[in-house]
Motif scaffolding. Structure first.
Motif, PDB file in Angstrom:
ATOM      1  N   ASP A 101      36.460  29.357  26.542  1.00 41.07           N
ATOM      2  CA  ASP A 101      35.731  29.157  25.323  1.00 41.07           C
ATOM      3  C   ASP A 101      34.369  29.790  25.477  1.00 41.07           C
ATOM      4  N   ILE A 102      34.225  30.887  24.399  1.00 40.46           N
ATOM      5  CA  ILE A 102      33.119  31.758  24.538  1.00 40.46           C
ATOM      6  C   ILE A 102      31.646  30.761  24.002  1.00 40.46           C
ATOM      7  N   LYS A 103      31.760  29.666  23.326  1.00 40.46           N
ATOM      8  CA  LYS A 103      30.686  28.736  22.947  1.00 40.46           C
ATOM      9  C   LYS A 103      30.228  27.961  24.298  1.00 40.46           C
ATOM     10  N   GLU A 104      31.017  27.664  25.274  1.00 40.63           N
ATOM     11  CA  GLU A 104      30.437  27.107  26.485  1.00 40.63           C
ATOM     12  C   GLU A 104      29.644  27.745  27.512  1.00 40.63           C
ATOM     13  N   PRO A 105      28.659  27.116  27.970  1.00 37.94           N
ATOM     14  CA  PRO A 105      27.580  27.555  28.704  1.00 37.94           C
ATOM     15  C   PRO A 105      28.328  28.178  29.950  1.00 37.94           C
ATOM     16  N   GLU A 106      28.048  29.297  30.424  1.00 37.68           N
ATOM     17  CA  GLU A 106      28.546  29.757  31.713  1.00 37.68           C
ATOM     18  C   GLU A 106      28.431  29.137  32.886  1.00 37.68           C
ATOM     19  N   LEU A 107      27.062  28.486  32.814  1.00 34.73           N
ATOM     20  CA  LEU A 107      27.010  27.584  34.421  1.00 34.73           C
ATOM     21  C   LEU A 107      27.967  26.393  34.118  1.00 34.73           C
ATOM     22  N   GLU A 108      28.251  25.703  32.951  1.00 40.53           N
ATOM     23  CA  GLU A 108      29.342  24.645  33.335  1.00 40.53           C
ATOM     24  C   GLU A 108      30.484  25.366  33.488  1.00 40.53           C
ATOM     25  N   LYS A 109      31.043  26.450  32.953  1.00 47.05           N
ATOM     26  CA  LYS A 109      32.125  27.060  33.509  1.00 47.05           C
ATOM     27  C   LYS A 109      32.311  27.367  34.913  1.00 47.05           C
ATOM     28  N   ILE A 110      31.176  27.864  35.419  1.00 47.22           N
ATOM     29  CA  ILE A 110      31.229  27.969  37.077  1.00 47.22           C
ATOM     30  C   ILE A 110      31.289  26.790  37.803  1.00 47.22           C
ATOM     31  N   ILE A 133      34.704  32.927  37.234  1.00 49.73           N
ATOM     32  CA  ILE A 133      34.764  32.949  35.775  1.00 49.73           C
ATOM     33  C   ILE A 133      34.466  34.300  35.373  1.00 49.73           C
ATOM     34  N   LYS A 134      33.672  35.299  36.038  1.00 47.99           N
ATOM     35  CA  LYS A 134      33.479  36.733  35.987  1.00 47.99           C
ATOM     36  C   LYS A 134      34.785  37.344  35.656  1.00 47.99           C
ATOM     37  N   LEU A 135      35.450  37.164  36.468  1.00 46.06           N
ATOM     38  CA  LEU A 135      37.044  38.027  36.511  1.00 46.06           C
ATOM     39  C   LEU A 135      37.824  37.340  35.487  1.00 46.06           C
ATOM     40  N   SER A 138      36.324  38.029  31.717  1.00 44.84           N
ATOM     41  CA  SER A 138      36.352  39.497  31.475  1.00 44.84           C
ATOM     42  C   SER A 138      37.349  40.209  30.932  1.00 44.84           C
ATOM     43  N   ASN A 139      37.481  41.408  30.594  1.00 45.56           N
ATOM     44  CA  ASN A 139      38.726  42.307  30.200  1.00 45.56           C
ATOM     45  C   ASN A 139      39.027  43.092  31.254  1.00 45.56           C
ATOM     46  N   LEU A 140      38.417  42.791  32.554  1.00 41.54           N
ATOM     47  CA  LEU A 140      38.408  43.812  33.882  1.00 41.54           C
ATOM     48  C   LEU A 140      39.793  43.953  34.100  1.00 41.54           C
ATOM     49  N   ILE A 141      40.817  42.622  34.207  1.00 45.00           N
ATOM     50  CA  ILE A 141      42.120  42.618  34.582  1.00 45.00           C
ATOM     51  C   ILE A 141      43.092  42.908  33.182  1.00 45.00           C
ATOM     52  N   HIS A 211      32.011  50.331  35.920  1.00 44.91           N
ATOM     53  CA  HIS A 211      31.203  49.095  35.164  1.00 44.91           C
ATOM     54  C   HIS A 211      31.516  47.659  35.452  1.00 44.91           C
ATOM     55  N   ALA A 212      32.821  47.296  35.109  1.00 44.92           N
ATOM     56  CA  ALA A 212      33.216  45.950  35.149  1.00 44.92           C
ATOM     57  C   ALA A 212      32.968  45.303  36.712  1.00 44.92           C
ATOM     58  N   ILE A 213      33.244  46.305  37.571  1.00 43.94           N
ATOM     59  CA  ILE A 213      33.187  45.880  38.984  1.00 43.94           C
ATOM     60  C   ILE A 213      31.850  45.595  39.200  1.00 43.94           C
ATOM     61  N   ARG A 214      30.885  46.622  38.774  1.00 36.57           N
ATOM     62  CA  ARG A 214      29.553  46.376  39.159  1.00 36.57           C
ATOM     63  C   ARG A 214      28.844  45.082  38.690  1.00 36.57           C
ATOM     64  N   GLU A 215      29.198  44.873  37.130  1.00 34.37           N
ATOM     65  CA  GLU A 215      28.979  43.586  36.829  1.00 34.37           C
ATOM     66  C   GLU A 215      29.319  42.454  37.635  1.00 34.37           C
TER      67      GLU A 215
END
Length: 225
Positions: A101-110, A133-135, A138-141, A211-215
């Motif tokens: 959910d893009i509306k959820e705070p990232e810290l809570e997801k982590i 969470i980053k993986l 994101s659209n990396l995979i 770029h995605a990996i650097r993030e």
């Protein structure tokens, strides 16, 4: 001067273009090897994966080296899909949905992801949840790796695939023989255009991948600090 150069005066220029394009292709592949190893290292260290690091083989062809990267990327895709499956299995449906959910705070997801990995692995690094969470978020995979795998497969299957990556250490005539054999002007132009097309698409996809990996890796470094 070769007879073909007398008949087609622009051949020497085209040949130099081919040599330059081939070097660009190899440089781009080398960067992707390093980026893939960097991502594999993060997954191994923080999420309990055992992805083998890869290395360019100078005695092998472009296709063989493409296959090495494809295999490593496919393993990364598999591991990230497994991470997602583990999350789905361990979490209540509501909590699992929060991860996407893009509306959820990232810290809570982590925090949610970190708890799951604490259960799965027993002992995890402080950055495990963040990496997951980053993986997953994101659209990396889903996009970036899939696009690059497709392009690598195309390059490997093209006329470029059979060329050894070591030819730049040889003399110019040996390079041209390896790439073109006895091709004349129209074939030389076709080879240049093939390189240009594949390289343009490959470089663009590679830049997104890197770029995605650097993030991901920069987030890891910030978390450690």
């Amino acid at each position: 001067m070769a007879l073909s150069d007398l008949l087609y005066p622009d051949n020497p220029k085209r040949r130099q273009e081919l040599i330059h394009l081939h070097q660009e292709l190899l440089d781009c592949m080398s960067t992707n090897f390093r980026a893939t190893n960097e991502l594999a290292g993060v997954l191994n260290e923080h999420l309990g994966c055992t992805i083998t690091h890869i290395q360019m083989r100078e005695s092998s062809t472009v296709k063989e080296n493409c296959d090495i990267i494809i295999q490593a990327m496919s393993e990364i895709q598999h591991q990230v899909q497994k991470i997602d499956s583990d999350m789905k299995e361990k979490l209540e449906p509501v909590l699992y949905q929060k991860l996407y959910d893009i509306k959820e705070p990232e810290l809570e997801k982590i925090a949610i992801a970190h708890k799951v990995f604490s259960i799965i692995l027993g002992e995890v690094t402080s950055t495990a949840g963040m990496v997951a969470i980053k993986l997953l978020g994101s659209n990396l995979i889903t996009l970036t790796v899939s696009k690059l795998v497709s392009l690598l497969a195309q390059i490997g299957a093209s006329v470029l695939g059979g060329i050894s990556i070591t030819i730049l250490g040889l003399g110019i005539e040996m390079i041209l023989h390896a790439i073109l054999g006895a091709m004349e002007r129209n074939q030389l132009l076709a080879a240049v255009r093939s390189y240009e097309k594949h390289l343009a698409e490959f470089k663009a996809a590679s830049e997104k991948y890197q770029h995605a990996i650097r993030e991901v890796t920069s987030s890891v470094r910030q978390q450690v600090q």
